[in-house]
Design a protein around this motif. Structure first.
Motif, PDB file in Angstrom:
ATOM      1  N   VAL A  82       0.831  -1.205   0.000  1.00  0.00           N
ATOM      2  CA  VAL A  82       0.000   0.000   0.000  1.00  0.00           C
ATOM      3  C   VAL A  82       0.865   1.254   0.000  1.00  0.00           C
ATOM      4  O   VAL A  82       0.582   2.220  -0.718  1.00  0.00           O
ATOM      5  N   GLU A  83       1.932   1.266   0.789  1.00  0.00           N
ATOM      6  CA  GLU A  83       2.808   2.438   0.847  1.00  0.00           C
ATOM      7  C   GLU A  83       3.436   2.738  -0.515  1.00  0.00           C
ATOM      8  O   GLU A  83       3.665   3.893  -0.863  1.00  0.00           O
ATOM      9  N   ALA A  84       3.670   1.684  -1.317  1.00  0.00           N
ATOM     10  CA  ALA A  84       4.236   1.874  -2.654  1.00  0.00           C
ATOM     11  C   ALA A  84       3.190   2.295  -3.676  1.00  0.00           C
ATOM     12  O   ALA A  84       3.526   2.560  -4.836  1.00  0.00           O
ATOM     13  N   GLY A  85       1.936   2.357  -3.266  1.00  0.00           N
ATOM     14  CA  GLY A  85       0.866   2.754  -4.175  1.00  0.00           C
ATOM     15  C   GLY A  85       0.470   1.684  -5.157  1.00  0.00           C
ATOM     16  O   GLY A  85      -0.238   1.963  -6.138  1.00  0.00           O
ATOM     17  N   ARG A  86       0.901   0.445  -4.915  1.00  0.00           N
ATOM     18  CA  ARG A  86       0.624  -0.626  -5.870  1.00  0.00           C
ATOM     19  C   ARG A  86      -0.822  -1.108  -5.841  1.00  0.00           C
ATOM     20  O   ARG A  86      -1.195  -1.952  -6.655  1.00  0.00           O
ATOM     21  N   HIS A  87      -1.615  -0.578  -4.952  1.00  0.00           N
ATOM     22  CA  HIS A  87      -3.040  -0.928  -4.904  1.00  0.00           C
ATOM     23  C   HIS A  87      -3.858  -0.082  -5.871  1.00  0.00           C
ATOM     24  O   HIS A  87      -5.064  -0.299  -6.035  1.00  0.00           O
ATOM     25  N   GLY A  88      -3.225   0.904  -6.518  1.00  0.00           N
ATOM     26  CA  GLY A  88      -3.925   1.706  -7.521  1.00  0.00           C
ATOM     27  C   GLY A  88      -5.067   2.506  -6.919  1.00  0.00           C
ATOM     28  O   GLY A  88      -4.918   3.157  -5.879  1.00  0.00           O
ATOM     29  N   THR A  89      -6.232   2.413  -7.560  1.00  0.00           N
ATOM     30  CA  THR A  89      -7.399   3.173  -7.101  1.00  0.00           C
ATOM     31  C   THR A  89      -8.256   2.392  -6.110  1.00  0.00           C
ATOM     32  O   THR A  89      -9.353   2.831  -5.771  1.00  0.00           O
ATOM     33  N   MET A  90      -7.754   1.258  -5.633  1.00  0.00           N
ATOM     34  CA  MET A  90      -8.510   0.483  -4.648  1.00  0.00           C
ATOM     35  C   MET A  90      -8.324   1.107  -3.265  1.00  0.00           C
ATOM     36  O   MET A  90      -7.617   0.591  -2.389  1.00  0.00           O
ATOM     37  N   GLY A  91      -8.971   2.252  -3.069  1.00  0.00           N
ATOM     38  CA  GLY A  91      -8.801   3.012  -1.841  1.00  0.00           C
ATOM     39  C   GLY A  91      -9.186   2.249  -0.594  1.00  0.00           C
ATOM     40  O   GLY A  91      -8.673   2.520   0.501  1.00  0.00           O
TER      41      GLY A  91
END
Length: 348
Positions: A41-50
């Protein structure tokens, strides 16, 4: 109570309910899965899955969601296909739907049966129980590995020596302190098949996934326009992607699912793009009633079908694509413009 005194009976009951396997692990122990999720999550690899960010703390540990939970009983249901889904990628004028979505929504199929198993467990033990089938902030795959159902492969999905990659997972948390099974052991070895086959290079390293590059994420979770860098790589994949699952060598032990509700509908095996591109909202809802595909809605689905049409090279699809260039949904209209250009239609 330890489950060892009645484990064979619960295993037999689970098998009678359609589950291939049931294993147990502790739910109240610290594990490294929490750190891996936080880094993802910290790397932003979840994209738009807030929702992955907003539920991060609860998702890290089962007891963060239910402090009284002591054990997890993890079940697996086989959904193995009757043919190689990689062959469907060759039929360019048809849509390729991920194997898991070609029939009933597995959440509905599994949850009722898992509840039956949990009710029987609660009656016998007097313990409290809660059941989950991918509907709560719970990390099922790490729990399944910890319980010994298999291991998380280099594609981050669960792999079983007995069933390959085709397993749905469900979890029963309980306040009972149960005897844990031995955890799964990694048997990937030097194999890189799942990493090398990925059309969009979604794996930065073995055992790591960047969802923003994953076709399953792009076609299901991502609501806006598909980034152009991934459109050609999508081919005819219109809902999900099975490449990294299907190529796994451990699938040589996989069997076709015996569960009728999980066997593919004939109309969802290579459905013609010419039919899918004509779907309005009502037609979409009728076609995918009871299907997990219904969740993404007509507009997102038709967007995916237009990308597939643009990749098809099928001139017969030009009139349908042109008609969708004036679709009220701007994302659909933009995808139609792109597809029209790919099919040789003059665009302004």
């Amino acid at each position: 109570m330890t489950i060892s005194t009645s484990k064979s009976r619960f295993a037999a009951l689970a098998q009678g309910l359609g589950f291939e396997a049931v294993r147990v692990c502790r739910a109240d122990e610290a594990w490294d899965a929490a750190g891996r999720l936080e880094a993802f999550v910290e790397a932003g690899r979840h994209g738009t899955m807030g929702w992955m960010e907003t539920t991060l703390e609860r998702r890290k540990q089962p007891t963060n969601m239910w402090p009284e939970a002591k054990s997890a009983l993890v079940v697996a249901m086989n959904y193995g296909p009757d043919s190689d889904p990689l062959e469907d990628l060759k039929a360019k004028s048809t849509g390729n739907i991920s194997v898991y979505a070609r029939h009933r929504d597995y959440h509905d199929v599994m949850k009722g049966r898992l509840k039956q198993l949990a009710q029987a467990f609660a009656r016998e033990t007097g313990a409290e129980v809660k059941v989950f089938v991918d509907t709560a902030p719970l990390m099922e795959k790490p729990l399944a590995e910890k319980a010994g159902l298999g291991w998380q492969g280099k594609h981050t999905n669960l792999v079983s020596r007995a069933h390959g990659s085709w397993l749905f997972l469900g979890v029963m948390l309980t306040t009972a302190a149960l005897e844990a099974d031995a955890p799964g052991q990694d048997h990937c070895g030097a194999c890189r098949a799942c990493l090398d086959i990925c059309p969009t290079d979604a794996f930065p390293a073995p055992y790591q996934l960047d969802a923003r590059r994953c076709i399953s994420y792009l076609t299901i979770e991502h609501a806006g326009p598909i980034p152009e860098e991934f459109r050609k790589a999508m081919g005819n994949r219109i809902y999900g992607c099975d490449d990294c699952l299907a190529i796994c060598p451990w699938n040589k032990f996989a069997k076709t699912s015996a569960e009728a509700k999980l066997q593919a509908r004939e109309d969802l095996k290579r459905p013609p793009l010419a039919e899918l591109l004509t779907l309005d909202d009502a037609g979409f809802r009728r076609l995918f009633s009871g299907s997990p595909i219904k969740r993404i809605g007509r507009n997102r689905f038709v967007r995916n079908c237009l990308i597939a049409a643009g990749n098809s090279g099928d001139a017969a699809l030009r009139p349908l694509v042109e008609g969708l260039r004036s679709d009220p949904d701007p994302v659909v209209a933009e995808a139609a413009d792109w597809a029209a250009g790919e099919l040789g239609v003059a665009t302004d």
